[in-house]
Scaffold this motif. Structure first.
Motif, PDB file in Angstrom:
ATOM      1  N   ARG A 188      56.113 109.506  28.594  1.00  0.00           N
ATOM      2  CA  ARG A 188      55.239 109.147  27.493  1.00  0.00           C
ATOM      3  C   ARG A 188      53.792 109.127  27.974  1.00  0.00           C
ATOM      4  N   LYS A 189      53.615 108.611  29.179  1.00  0.00           N
ATOM      5  CA  LYS A 189      52.280 108.554  29.741  1.00  0.00           C
ATOM      6  C   LYS A 189      51.669 109.956  29.815  1.00  0.00           C
ATOM      7  N   LEU A 215      49.681  99.667  25.238  1.00  0.00           N
ATOM      8  CA  LEU A 215      49.205  99.939  26.597  1.00  0.00           C
ATOM      9  C   LEU A 215      49.003  98.648  27.383  1.00  0.00           C
ATOM     10  N   LEU A 218      55.189 101.716  31.285  1.00  0.00           N
ATOM     11  CA  LEU A 218      55.049 102.895  30.440  1.00  0.00           C
ATOM     12  C   LEU A 218      55.858 104.029  31.032  1.00  0.00           C
ATOM     13  N   LEU A 265      46.342 105.734  31.349  1.00  0.00           N
ATOM     14  CA  LEU A 265      47.175 106.941  31.231  1.00  0.00           C
ATOM     15  C   LEU A 265      47.092 107.811  32.475  1.00  0.00           C
ATOM     16  N   SER A 266      45.973 107.750  33.165  1.00  0.00           N
ATOM     17  CA  SER A 266      45.861 108.557  34.374  1.00  0.00           C
ATOM     18  C   SER A 266      46.454 107.829  35.580  1.00  0.00           C
ATOM     19  N   GLN A 303      50.921 111.388  26.273  1.00  0.00           N
ATOM     20  CA  GLN A 303      49.746 110.773  25.636  1.00  0.00           C
ATOM     21  C   GLN A 303      48.480 111.217  26.327  1.00  0.00           C
ATOM     22  N   SER A 304      48.545 111.244  27.615  1.00  0.00           N
ATOM     23  CA  SER A 304      47.395 111.632  28.392  1.00  0.00           C
ATOM     24  C   SER A 304      46.950 113.038  28.023  1.00  0.00           C
ATOM     25  N   GLN A 336      42.054 103.386  28.006  1.00  0.00           N
ATOM     26  CA  GLN A 336      43.158 104.323  27.776  1.00  0.00           C
ATOM     27  C   GLN A 336      43.226 105.339  28.906  1.00  0.00           C
ATOM     28  N   ARG A 337      42.093 105.917  29.208  1.00  0.00           N
ATOM     29  CA  ARG A 337      42.073 106.942  30.254  1.00  0.00           C
ATOM     30  C   ARG A 337      42.502 106.382  31.601  1.00  0.00           C
TER      31      ARG A 337
END
Lengths: 130, 130, 130, 130
Positions: free
Chosen positions: D83-84, D65, D79, D26-27, D87-88, D22-23
């Motif tokens: 939103r990214k 994702l 994405l 999202l990053s 969420q991040s 996820q990290r």
DNA sequence: GTGGTCTAGACCACG
DNA sequence: GTGGTCTAGACCACA
């Protein structure tokens, strides 16, 4: 009367007292007619709740090892020598059985047990002499 | 794995199990990596609630004697031989010290202890053979 | 004693309690000798099963942070200041390390972290005042 | 792809993987269309049960994702930037909130947190550079 | 399949 | 009053 109480052993205090008094009586160190220390004195000396002493004494009384004389105190009850011997033996035997079971389970052989035991015995015995 | 559980001894069942498994591991009878009987199996075999077994295992895990492999089961943890030996000795020594103390308090002499102990030892040992 | 329990966090309730009590003791907010809320009271207040509380307390006892006084209750154990400080620091440090690792992995820079953290800190701090 | 799995942290392995992926996504470190390592390869590399990887990937897929292209593999899904970012931020905010709560409960003041955090951040950041 | 968690409630041990 | 133990059984998490 020498009583060792260990507050952190996990063994209930009243039971520690019962066991030790049993031993003292059955081995004859406390003879018939010996007056027990009063609940109040003993609880003060051991820094224990009086109810705890009282409970221990009650158990010893119900086992017939102590006798209550109202208004006077608790005394070591008369005890047939034969019964004394057999109870004493039974009490100690249970302990020996425990040790034997542990030894077998841990694969410790007999000479090792005897050697270790002798060491402890002599150490404690010599302390007692002092 | 042989475990003796006494439902009427007053000693909590989970503690009886903990103690016996400790002995089995520390004495090397259960070696590193050995998979423990599952909670469900053992609880079924001993006729006790699974949670009771689980509690015993949890304690052994928190002591570092067992390791969890999630979703797979519990295993005997690797343990430095030196630590194993010293813990094992300490465990058994405490027992011997108890017996010696009782013996001195009850005025049982060393030959008597050894004789009684030998008897128990041989009895239990021979049962194990069967 | 303020304890926040989140039933839906996925973290076991007993573990949430353990962690929070650890913090309260290690930070000195609950000092040596402080009597813990009774199992029954706390379980009633948090609306959880007494056994869940009991489990948390047992763990804290086995960690040496709490002491049982039988029949009376559970109390905060005496704890060397030095040990307290080092444990306290270690506990909090682990958290900070987590955050730092996440931040680096997500490419969040230091000023952003500090700003976000300050915001949360002040919000929670002001809630506590109320 | 750098993934740290700690088998002894108590945190489920699949969840460690989910969180780290996820990290990374999202990053923006893993960009849209990036092909994920196959379940078999990753499980071999991390010495983890393939089912564990599979579970982590399924969760990431259900979160939107990752996207599965049948017969080819799993890819980072497109994405929306907005939103990214949100969420991040939410993910990281939860962490910061935890730390802040712990700090307030442990009576650690803000300058102390920042100082400790900065230290960790710089240490981890410099390791990453290498 | 494995163990972990929690509940509801009973009963016991301790002081 | 205090905590400890155990049960029966449900449900979850993990691999």
């Amino acid at each position: 009367m020498i009583l060792d109480v260990d507050f952190h052993s996990g063994v209930p205090i009243y039971r520690q007292i019962v066991r030790q008094v049993q031993r003292l009586i059955l081995s004859g160190i406390l003879g018939e007619g010996h007056q027990m220390e009063s609940v109040r004195d003993l609880s003060g000396r051991l820094k224990v709740n009086p109810m705890t002493i009282s409970k221990a004494y009650s158990i010893l009384e119900s086992e017939g090892l102590l006798q209550r004389r109202r208004g006077i105190g608790l005394f070591v009850a008369p005890l047939a020598e034969s019964r004394k011997a057999s109870q004493s033996k039974a009490l100690f035997d249970a302990l020996l059985s425990d040790v034997a079971a542990a030894a077998v389970q841990m694969d410790v052989d007999l000479p090792q047990i005897i050697s270790g035991l002798t060491e402890h015995y002599q150490k404690i015995h010599s302390q007692k002499e002092k």
